[in-house]
Motif scaffolding. Sequence first.
Motif, PDB file in Angstrom:
ATOM      1  N   LYS A   2      44.519  -8.327  29.408  1.00 55.44           N
ATOM      2  CA  LYS A   2      43.862  -6.991  29.984  1.00 55.44           C
ATOM      3  C   LYS A   2      44.429  -5.527  28.589  1.00 55.44           C
ATOM      4  CE  LYS A   2      48.627  -5.731  32.562  1.00 55.44           C
ATOM      5  NZ  LYS A   2      49.161  -5.405  33.617  1.00 55.44           N
ATOM      6  N   LYS A   3      44.227  -4.528  29.236  1.00 50.62           N
ATOM      7  CA  LYS A   3      44.301  -3.468  28.436  1.00 50.62           C
ATOM      8  C   LYS A   3      46.173  -3.127  28.375  1.00 50.62           C
ATOM      9  CE  LYS A   3      39.855  -1.205  28.406  1.00 50.62           C
ATOM     10  NZ  LYS A   3      39.409   0.050  28.979  1.00 50.62           N
ATOM     11  N   VAL A 305      50.922  -3.643  18.979  1.00 52.73           N
ATOM     12  CA  VAL A 305      49.499  -3.279  17.890  1.00 52.73           C
ATOM     13  C   VAL A 305      49.005  -2.028  19.555  1.00 52.73           C
ATOM     14  CG1 VAL A 305      47.357  -5.032  17.718  1.00 52.73           C
ATOM     15  CG2 VAL A 305      49.830  -6.053  17.943  1.00 52.73           C
ATOM     16  N   ALA A 306      48.974  -1.957  20.262  1.00 49.15           N
ATOM     17  CA  ALA A 306      47.833  -1.321  20.517  1.00 49.15           C
ATOM     18  C   ALA A 306      48.453   0.115  20.397  1.00 49.15           C
ATOM     19  CB  ALA A 306      47.881  -1.323  22.759  1.00 49.15           C
ATOM     20  N   MET A 361      44.484  -4.834  20.703  1.00 50.69           N
ATOM     21  CA  MET A 361      43.608  -3.588  20.580  1.00 50.69           C
ATOM     22  C   MET A 361      42.838  -2.856  21.231  1.00 50.69           C
ATOM     23  SD  MET A 361      42.567  -4.355  16.635  1.00 50.69           S
ATOM     24  CE  MET A 361      41.779  -5.471  16.791  1.00 50.69           C
ATOM     25  N   ASP A 362      42.860  -2.965  23.052  1.00 54.26           N
ATOM     26  CA  ASP A 362      42.223  -3.279  23.842  1.00 54.26           C
ATOM     27  C   ASP A 362      43.924  -2.175  24.639  1.00 54.26           C
ATOM     28  OD1 ASP A 362      39.806  -3.998  23.455  1.00 54.26           O
ATOM     29  OD2 ASP A 362      40.523  -5.140  24.409  1.00 54.26           O
ATOM     30  N   TYR A 363      42.715  -0.594  24.175  1.00 55.82           N
ATOM     31  CA  TYR A 363      44.613   0.034  24.949  1.00 55.82           C
ATOM     32  C   TYR A 363      43.498   1.278  26.684  1.00 55.82           C
ATOM     33  CZ  TYR A 363      43.175   3.835  21.750  1.00 55.82           C
ATOM     34  OH  TYR A 363      42.669   4.488  21.352  1.00 55.82           O
ATOM     35  N   GLU A 364      45.094   1.542  27.094  1.00 57.28           N
ATOM     36  CA  GLU A 364      44.776   2.815  28.082  1.00 57.28           C
ATOM     37  C   GLU A 364      45.451   3.654  27.358  1.00 57.28           C
ATOM     38  OE1 GLU A 364      45.343   3.743  32.456  1.00 57.28           O
ATOM     39  OE2 GLU A 364      45.586   1.867  32.656  1.00 57.28           O
ATOM     40  N   LEU A 365      44.762   5.023  27.540  1.00 56.72           N
ATOM     41  CA  LEU A 365      45.408   5.901  27.001  1.00 56.72           C
ATOM     42  C   LEU A 365      46.339   6.932  28.117  1.00 56.72           C
ATOM     43  CD1 LEU A 365      46.647   7.334  24.359  1.00 56.72           C
ATOM     44  CD2 LEU A 365      44.265   9.139  24.675  1.00 56.72           C
TER      45      LEU A 365
END
Length: 368
Positions: A2-3, A305-306, A361-365
Motif C-alpha cells: 500500500k501507499k 523510499v517514498a 515509491m507509491d506514496y500519499e502526500l
Amino acid sequence: MKKSKVYFTDMRCTFNNNLLQKLERLIRKAGIETIDFDNKFTAIKLHFGEPGNLAFLRPNYAAVLAGVVKELGGRPFLTDCNTLYVGGRKNALDHIDAAYQNGFSPLSTGCHVIIADGLKGTDEALIPVEKGEYVKEAKIGRAVMDADILITLNHFKGHEATGFGGALKNIGMGCGSRAGKMEMHSAGKPFVYQKTCIGCGRCVEICAHDAPQIIDRLAAIDQNKCVGCGRCIGVCPKDAVQPAGDESFDILNKKIAEYSWAVLHGRPHFHVSLVVDVSPYCDCHSENDVPIVPDVGMFASFDPVALDMACVDAVNRQPVMAGSLLAEREHHHHDHFTNVTPETNWRVGLDHAVKLGLGTMDYELIEL
C-alpha cells in the motif's frame, strides 16, 4: 504494497508560525511520537557540511529534532561518518571541528556530536546483507549501529554520481565507514599515489594481509593480496593511498540501497528531508552552486523510499532557477536531476531499494 504516507509543509511563515515551529508540527503529525524513545540512544544522522560549503542544513533544524526526542524520553546525538576523500572531515577531530565551525555544537543543538566510525574511520560494525547482490557484509560506523533508533535529517539536493542525494544517500553512503564508502565507490582496490608517499610504513603496519610493501622507500599495494578494507587510506598521513573510485553509477546506487538496508533493518527509524538550497552537487564539495530550483519545503515519513520519491516529484514540479547550472543545461528530459547529470540514473537506486523491501515509491502526500 500500500501507499506510504509522506507529510509535507511549505516554507511560508506567519508572525506566529516560524519554520522551526512548522518542522516540529510536521514531525509530530508524521508520527514520530509513536516511536518508543524511553531512555533509548537515538542517532540523528545528518551531514555537517564540508568547510566552505554553505548549502548544508542549519543546526537549528537539528535542534528541533533533538528537542522532540529528548521530550519523548530519548537520548539523542548527532552523527556522521568520516569521508573517503581528502578534505575537512577525513578524521574525527577535523570532522568535529567542521561540525562546530558550521554551528553543530551541544550549545546550539542540545545534544552531542559523535563521529560514528571513530578517529580514523576504522571503527565499524560488520552487518550481513541478506538479500545483497553486490554487498554481502556492510561496513557501518559502529556508533550508528550501537544506537537503538535512527532518525535522519536530509538535505535534498543534486548529486554528480547518484543523480540526487536524499534519505537513502544519507543513510547508505553516509553511515558507511571508510572501508564501506570505498566498497560502494570502487570496483577495484586502493593504490598508492607515490608522488606524495613518504614511505613511513603506516599502511604496512595496519594491514592484516601484507598487501602494502615498501619498495625503494615508497609504498606499493599488492592487488592480489589486498582485500579492499580501506584501513590504509585512514592511516596515511599524506593522503597518498587513494581509492579506485571506478564503480559504475548504477551499481553505486544499488550498493547504497543495500547499505541502507543494513543500517535500517530491525530497528525503528524515521526520516525528514528539507528541499531547500537544492544545489546541483553534494554537500561534500567545499563549495556550493546556485540552487537549481526555488525552495520547496519540508517532508517527513517512516518510508525513506517514498520520501525520496516525493522529493524528486516536488523538485521536478518547480521552475528552473535562472543563473543556475540547470538553466545552462539542455533539457532533453522531463527530469531536473537527469538534465543536470545525464550520465546518472537515480531510478536504479529506488528500484533496488523497493526490491530489498526498504519501502515503496507509491506514496500519499499529506499537506499540512
